[in-house]
Design a protein around this motif. Structure first.
Motif, PDB file in Angstrom:
ATOM      1  N   PRO A 143       0.828  -1.215   0.000  1.00  0.00           N
ATOM      2  CA  PRO A 143       0.000   0.000   0.000  1.00  0.00           C
ATOM      3  C   PRO A 143       0.864   1.267   0.000  1.00  0.00           C
ATOM      4  O   PRO A 143       1.982   1.268   0.518  1.00  0.00           O
ATOM      5  CB  PRO A 143      -0.808  -0.116   1.293  1.00  0.00           C
ATOM      6  N   VAL A 144       0.320   2.323  -0.565  1.00  0.00           N
ATOM      7  CA  VAL A 144       1.088   3.565  -0.694  1.00  0.00           C
ATOM      8  C   VAL A 144       0.663   4.644   0.301  1.00  0.00           C
ATOM      9  O   VAL A 144       1.178   5.752   0.254  1.00  0.00           O
ATOM     10  CB  VAL A 144       1.041   4.105  -2.134  1.00  0.00           C
ATOM     11  N   GLY A 145      -0.263   4.335   1.192  1.00  0.00           N
ATOM     12  CA  GLY A 145      -0.604   5.270   2.257  1.00  0.00           C
ATOM     13  C   GLY A 145      -1.705   6.258   1.925  1.00  0.00           C
ATOM     14  O   GLY A 145      -2.061   7.087   2.758  1.00  0.00           O
ATOM     15  N   THR A 146      -2.251   6.191   0.729  1.00  0.00           N
ATOM     16  CA  THR A 146      -3.370   7.051   0.365  1.00  0.00           C
ATOM     17  C   THR A 146      -4.227   6.331  -0.663  1.00  0.00           C
ATOM     18  O   THR A 146      -3.719   5.527  -1.449  1.00  0.00           O
ATOM     19  CB  THR A 146      -2.908   8.414  -0.199  1.00  0.00           C
ATOM     20  N   ALA A 147      -5.523   6.632  -0.647  1.00  0.00           N
ATOM     21  CA  ALA A 147      -6.432   6.099  -1.656  1.00  0.00           C
ATOM     22  C   ALA A 147      -6.754   7.166  -2.696  1.00  0.00           C
ATOM     23  O   ALA A 147      -7.586   6.958  -3.567  1.00  0.00           O
ATOM     24  CB  ALA A 147      -7.717   5.598  -0.999  1.00  0.00           C
ATOM     25  N   ASP A 148      -6.069   8.307  -2.612  1.00  0.00           N
ATOM     26  CA  ASP A 148      -6.319   9.429  -3.517  1.00  0.00           C
ATOM     27  C   ASP A 148      -5.182   9.525  -4.544  1.00  0.00           C
ATOM     28  O   ASP A 148      -4.034   9.774  -4.180  1.00  0.00           O
ATOM     29  CB  ASP A 148      -6.430  10.723  -2.711  1.00  0.00           C
ATOM     30  N   PHE A 149      -5.527   9.342  -5.799  1.00  0.00           N
ATOM     31  CA  PHE A 149      -4.532   9.334  -6.869  1.00  0.00           C
ATOM     32  C   PHE A 149      -3.753  10.646  -6.950  1.00  0.00           C
ATOM     33  O   PHE A 149      -2.522  10.645  -7.015  1.00  0.00           O
ATOM     34  CB  PHE A 149      -5.210   9.033  -8.213  1.00  0.00           C
ATOM     35  N   ASP A 150      -4.449  11.767  -6.931  1.00  0.00           N
ATOM     36  CA  ASP A 150      -3.768  13.065  -7.051  1.00  0.00           C
ATOM     37  C   ASP A 150      -2.821  13.310  -5.877  1.00  0.00           C
ATOM     38  O   ASP A 150      -1.726  13.855  -6.063  1.00  0.00           O
ATOM     39  CB  ASP A 150      -4.782  14.208  -7.160  1.00  0.00           C
ATOM     40  N   GLU A 151      -3.225  12.890  -4.695  1.00  0.00           N
ATOM     41  CA  GLU A 151      -2.352  13.022  -3.526  1.00  0.00           C
ATOM     42  C   GLU A 151      -1.088  12.181  -3.711  1.00  0.00           C
ATOM     43  O   GLU A 151       0.017  12.611  -3.395  1.00  0.00           O
ATOM     44  CB  GLU A 151      -3.097  12.593  -2.262  1.00  0.00           C
ATOM     45  N   ARG A 152      -1.261  10.981  -4.241  1.00  0.00           N
ATOM     46  CA  ARG A 152      -0.105  10.111  -4.476  1.00  0.00           C
ATOM     47  C   ARG A 152       0.836  10.710  -5.525  1.00  0.00           C
ATOM     48  O   ARG A 152       2.056  10.685  -5.353  1.00  0.00           O
ATOM     49  CB  ARG A 152      -0.585   8.728  -4.917  1.00  0.00           C
ATOM     50  N   VAL A 153       0.288  11.257  -6.581  1.00  0.00           N
ATOM     51  CA  VAL A 153       1.130  11.902  -7.601  1.00  0.00           C
ATOM     52  C   VAL A 153       1.921  13.036  -6.967  1.00  0.00           C
ATOM     53  O   VAL A 153       3.133  13.173  -7.202  1.00  0.00           O
ATOM     54  CB  VAL A 153       0.288  12.397  -8.800  1.00  0.00           C
ATOM     55  N   ASP A 154       1.275  13.829  -6.131  1.00  0.00           N
ATOM     56  CA  ASP A 154       1.981  14.924  -5.441  1.00  0.00           C
ATOM     57  C   ASP A 154       3.091  14.392  -4.544  1.00  0.00           C
ATOM     58  O   ASP A 154       4.181  14.962  -4.490  1.00  0.00           O
ATOM     59  CB  ASP A 154       0.996  15.771  -4.615  1.00  0.00           C
ATOM     60  N   GLN A 155       2.829  13.289  -3.829  1.00  0.00           N
ATOM     61  CA  GLN A 155       3.877  12.672  -2.982  1.00  0.00           C
ATOM     62  C   GLN A 155       5.081  12.285  -3.825  1.00  0.00           C
ATOM     63  O   GLN A 155       6.225  12.553  -3.460  1.00  0.00           O
ATOM     64  CB  GLN A 155       3.347  11.411  -2.295  1.00  0.00           C
ATOM     65  N   LEU A 156       4.835  11.643  -4.945  1.00  0.00           N
ATOM     66  CA  LEU A 156       5.932  11.180  -5.807  1.00  0.00           C
ATOM     67  C   LEU A 156       6.684  12.367  -6.423  1.00  0.00           C
ATOM     68  O   LEU A 156       7.908  12.328  -6.536  1.00  0.00           O
ATOM     69  CB  LEU A 156       5.392  10.255  -6.897  1.00  0.00           C
ATOM     70  N   LYS A 157       5.971  13.387  -6.812  1.00  0.00           N
ATOM     71  CA  LYS A 157       6.619  14.565  -7.390  1.00  0.00           C
ATOM     72  C   LYS A 157       7.513  15.256  -6.358  1.00  0.00           C
ATOM     73  O   LYS A 157       8.613  15.705  -6.700  1.00  0.00           O
ATOM     74  CB  LYS A 157       5.566  15.558  -7.918  1.00  0.00           C
ATOM     75  N   ARG A 158       7.093  15.303  -5.111  1.00  0.00           N
ATOM     76  CA  ARG A 158       7.907  15.925  -4.064  1.00  0.00           C
ATOM     77  C   ARG A 158       9.207  15.169  -3.825  1.00  0.00           C
ATOM     78  O   ARG A 158      10.215  15.751  -3.441  1.00  0.00           O
ATOM     79  CB  ARG A 158       7.125  16.047  -2.761  1.00  0.00           C
ATOM     80  N   LYS A 159       9.185  13.863  -4.075  1.00  0.00           N
ATOM     81  CA  LYS A 159      10.374  13.034  -3.909  1.00  0.00           C
ATOM     82  C   LYS A 159      11.384  13.255  -5.026  1.00  0.00           C
ATOM     83  O   LYS A 159      12.566  12.959  -4.848  1.00  0.00           O
ATOM     84  CB  LYS A 159      10.019  11.557  -3.863  1.00  0.00           C
ATOM     85  N   THR A 160      10.934  13.738  -6.177  1.00  0.00           N
ATOM     86  CA  THR A 160      11.810  13.762  -7.340  1.00  0.00           C
ATOM     87  C   THR A 160      12.186  15.156  -7.815  1.00  0.00           C
ATOM     88  O   THR A 160      13.175  15.308  -8.504  1.00  0.00           O
ATOM     89  CB  THR A 160      11.171  13.002  -8.527  1.00  0.00           C
ATOM     90  N   TYR A 161      11.385  16.169  -7.521  1.00  0.00           N
ATOM     91  CA  TYR A 161      11.678  17.499  -8.078  1.00  0.00           C
ATOM     92  C   TYR A 161      12.256  18.425  -7.031  1.00  0.00           C
ATOM     93  O   TYR A 161      12.085  18.297  -5.882  1.00  0.00           O
ATOM     94  CB  TYR A 161      10.406  18.118  -8.683  1.00  0.00           C
TER      95      TYR A 161
END
Length: 161
Positions: free
Chosen positions: A143-161
């Motif tokens: 599991p990735v800790g959220t059921a919200d797709f947009d929230e997950r995309v934001d999490q991943l973007k914060r890790k990379t940019y």
């Protein structure tokens, strides 16, 4: 026994026939690259051949929902890394996440969530997963800790940019 990997990874090269006139991977082809990578990863890492299951047991998984965010273009002849993980496993459905990265995983190209429904090719209806499949899924679900797709995309973007 060593635990099974929960995040699978493979590399692919963006090919000419999959690109638009700007030498960007065509939006619809992201799905093809990701689904191809996931199918190969399941075979290579778990010996789980969804194509063989369809032929021999008459079962498969059909796509019920797909969400994708295109974040940075994948370019002609670029080598990309596709990471996938099972994020939800239920009685009759699965959901997986895929991230497409540049070759050194410093630029996130796309994020995809896909919900798959377990399906009988014999009865032409959804059906519960077998106990054996549920045992495998329990070992690999991540599991990735959220059921919200947009929230997950934001999490991943914060890790990379």
């Amino acid at each position: 026994m060593e635990p099974l990997k929960k995040v699978l990874e493979s590399k692919m090269k963006i090919r000419f026939h999959d690109c638009d006139p700007f030498n960007h991977l065509n939006n619809s082809r992201y799905l093809d690259y990701i689904m191809t990578a996931r199918g190969d990863q399941l075979i290579d890492n778990y010996g789980f051949d969804i194509y063989k299951l369809g032929r021999l047991e008459g079962i498969g998984w059909v796509t019920a929902q797909t969400q994708i965010s295109y974040l940075s273009p994948a370019l002609l002849m670029e080598e990309v890394v596709i990471e996938t993980r099972l994020i939800v496993a239920k009685e009759k459905s699965l959901q997986f996440e895929a991230c497409m990265w540049n070759h050194d995983k410093t630029v996130l190209k796309a994020v995809l969530w896909s919900k798959l429904v377990h399906f009988s090719l014999v009865t032409n209806a959804s059906q519960p997963h077998s106990e054996e499949h549920m045992q495998l899924f329990a070992q690999i679900v991540n599991p990735v800790g959220t059921a919200d797709f947009d929230e997950r995309v934001d999490q991943l973007k914060r890790k990379t940019y």
